[in-house]
Scaffold this active site. Structure first.
Site, PDB file in Angstrom:
ATOM      1  N   SER A  43      26.348  -7.456  14.278  1.00  0.00           N
ATOM      2  CA  SER A  43      25.609  -6.248  14.661  1.00  0.00           C
ATOM      3  C   SER A  43      25.751  -5.092  13.672  1.00  0.00           C
ATOM      4  CB  SER A  43      26.015  -5.808  16.071  1.00  0.00           C
ATOM      5  OG  SER A  43      25.593  -6.778  16.999  1.00  0.00           O
ATOM      6  N   LYS A  89      31.326  -8.002  28.634  1.00  0.00           N
ATOM      7  CA  LYS A  89      29.950  -7.844  29.150  1.00  0.00           C
ATOM      8  C   LYS A  89      29.869  -7.702  30.674  1.00  0.00           C
ATOM      9  CE  LYS A  89      27.254 -10.132  25.553  1.00  0.00           C
ATOM     10  NZ  LYS A  89      26.150 -11.090  25.384  1.00  0.00           N
ATOM     11  N   SER A 133      31.350  -9.959  14.273  1.00  0.00           N
ATOM     12  CA  SER A 133      30.044  -9.495  14.777  1.00  0.00           C
ATOM     13  C   SER A 133      29.060  -9.227  13.641  1.00  0.00           C
ATOM     14  CB  SER A 133      30.231  -8.209  15.592  1.00  0.00           C
ATOM     15  OG  SER A 133      28.956  -7.678  15.924  1.00  0.00           O
ATOM     16  N   ASP A 176      19.072  -9.082  26.044  1.00  0.00           N
ATOM     17  CA  ASP A 176      18.949 -10.475  25.565  1.00  0.00           C
ATOM     18  C   ASP A 176      17.642 -11.129  26.009  1.00  0.00           C
ATOM     19  OD1 ASP A 176      21.317 -10.576  24.167  1.00  0.00           O
ATOM     20  OD2 ASP A 176      22.484 -11.303  25.866  1.00  0.00           O
ATOM     21  N   GLY A 198      21.446 -25.678  30.325  1.00  0.00           N
ATOM     22  CA  GLY A 198      22.576 -24.756  30.437  1.00  0.00           C
ATOM     23  C   GLY A 198      22.374 -23.798  31.598  1.00  0.00           C
ATOM     24  N   ALA A 199      23.487 -23.260  32.096  1.00  0.00           N
ATOM     25  CA  ALA A 199      23.416 -22.351  33.240  1.00  0.00           C
ATOM     26  C   ALA A 199      24.443 -21.234  33.121  1.00  0.00           C
ATOM     27  CB  ALA A 199      23.618 -23.139  34.537  1.00  0.00           C
ATOM     28  N   GLY A 200      24.779 -20.852  31.896  1.00  0.00           N
ATOM     29  CA  GLY A 200      25.719 -19.753  31.659  1.00  0.00           C
ATOM     30  C   GLY A 200      24.986 -18.425  31.542  1.00  0.00           C
ATOM     31  N   ASN A 248      24.831  -5.636  27.815  1.00  0.00           N
ATOM     32  CA  ASN A 248      25.134  -5.694  26.376  1.00  0.00           C
ATOM     33  C   ASN A 248      24.784  -4.402  25.642  1.00  0.00           C
ATOM     34  OD1 ASN A 248      22.358  -5.838  26.153  1.00  0.00           O
ATOM     35  ND2 ASN A 248      22.342  -7.567  24.760  1.00  0.00           N
ATOM     36  N   TYR A 265      22.428 -20.348  16.584  1.00  0.00           N
ATOM     37  CA  TYR A 265      21.845 -20.073  15.266  1.00  0.00           C
ATOM     38  C   TYR A 265      22.791 -20.414  14.114  1.00  0.00           C
ATOM     39  CZ  TYR A 265      24.377 -15.675  15.786  1.00  0.00           C
ATOM     40  OH  TYR A 265      25.359 -14.739  15.996  1.00  0.00           O
ATOM     41  N   GLY A 296      17.303 -19.756  16.629  1.00  0.00           N
ATOM     42  CA  GLY A 296      17.922 -18.767  17.508  1.00  0.00           C
ATOM     43  C   GLY A 296      18.292 -17.438  16.861  1.00  0.00           C
TER      44      GLY A 296
END
Ligand code: ATR
Length: 279
Positions: free
Chosen positions: A21, A70, A19, A107, A133-135, A91, A224, A245
């Site tokens: 973050s 999530k 991560s 997001d 995309g469709a996620g 998130n 990204y 991204g």
């Protein structure tokens, strides 16, 4: 340096070592001289409930939540914000003083703020957006675009049924396009967004002819790594404006940091370089 009164937050995931973050929030904590800490927390799916109790018991201000938690985290939230409900994922957790937990999704704001700040000439109301995309990521992008006033969004996805489900949930703003018809669907497009994993390091590139895409269209990729995906490289070559991204990752972190630590942080070039590891 932190004191005994430091504010605590972190990120829960499984695995968590990859991560970015902690670097991102750690940079802001230093930069703004906040008395606080943000730590990576490796939480297995079996121990998510215990981990949430732990946040309460330890007086955490909140936490980020990443893969694979999530969706599962939603059952531990006292309040689920509208964005998280529509996107179907949380998130960011914010703990109130009495231990009540609000789960939200940042997001969509990260996506829109990244476009707005990277390209101030971009107007979400200016025309049709095409989303590949469709996620989960596509759901966040759609939520953000609709909120920002996008008049029409075309969704193209390899599995048509997933795109159809998304069009139903976000009706009447979304129309579905077969993945094989994507190149033609670019004809009057003002914004092209890739939310699929195609083009990511180790994945095949997105195989899409851009001939029909207007030169005025903005092209962005939520991938990204690499920063310049084959899609962005192709778009740049033909003269389209592009936004990478990484900014979405940086901007989605802003609301959490502000809620936990009381400072609204800025996304800067310095931060980008630190997160990329080039500084
Ligand atoms: P995320 O939450 O990041 O959006 P996801 O829900 O796994 O992740 O969605 C990944 C997206 O990339 C989906 O739209 C997926 O298409 P399918 O719904 O058909 O699976 C898309 N994707 C992944 N690999 C693909 C490939 N080889 N060709 C086309 N689309 C692909």
């Amino acid at each position: 340096m932190i004191s005994g009164a430091a504010k605590l937050a972190g990120v829960m995931g499984w695995p968590i070592s990859h991560s970015k973050s902690p670097i991102l929030h750690g940079y802001w904590l230093d930069h703004y001289h906040v008395d606080g800490a943000y730590i990576p927390m490796s939480v297995s799916p079996d121990s998510l409930g215990q981990a949430v109790d732990g946040l309460r018991a330890l007086g955490f201000k909140g936490s980020n939540v990443t893969v694979p938690h999530k969706q599962a985290i939603m059952s531990y939230c006292d309040i689920i914000a509208d964005d998280a409900r529509m996107i179907g994922a949380v998130n960011t957790l914010v703990l109130a003083a009495d231990g009540h937990i609000t789960g939200s999704n940042t997001d969509h704001a990260g996506f829109i703020d990244n476009l707005r700040l990277s390209d101030p000439s971009w107007d979400p109301k200016s025309g049709t957006a095409v989303v590949l995309g469709a996620g989960g990521a596509a759901r966040a992008v759609l939520y953000g675009l609709i909120r920002a006033g996008a008049p029409k969004i075309r969704v193209a996805n390899r599995t048509l049924d997933r795109a159809r489900a998304l069009a139903e949930d976000f009706a009447p703003h979304v129309e579905v396009v077969a993945f094989s018809d994507t190149a033609e669907a670019l004809a009057d497009c003002a914004l092209l967004v890739n939310t699929t994993s195609l083009g990511m390091m180790g994945q095949p590139p997105l195989d899409l002819r851009l001939d029909a895409l207007p030169k005025s269209a903005l092209v962005t990729d939520i991938v990204y790594a690499p920063l310049v995906t084959p899609l962005l490289a192709e778009a740049m070559k033909r003269g389209n404006r592009t936004v990478d991204g990484l900014g979405m990752l940086l901007h989605q972190a802003v609301p959490g940091f502000e809620a936990w630590f009381g400072v609204r942080p800025a996304v800067t070039q310095d931060l980008r370089e630190i997160v990329l590891g080039t500084k």
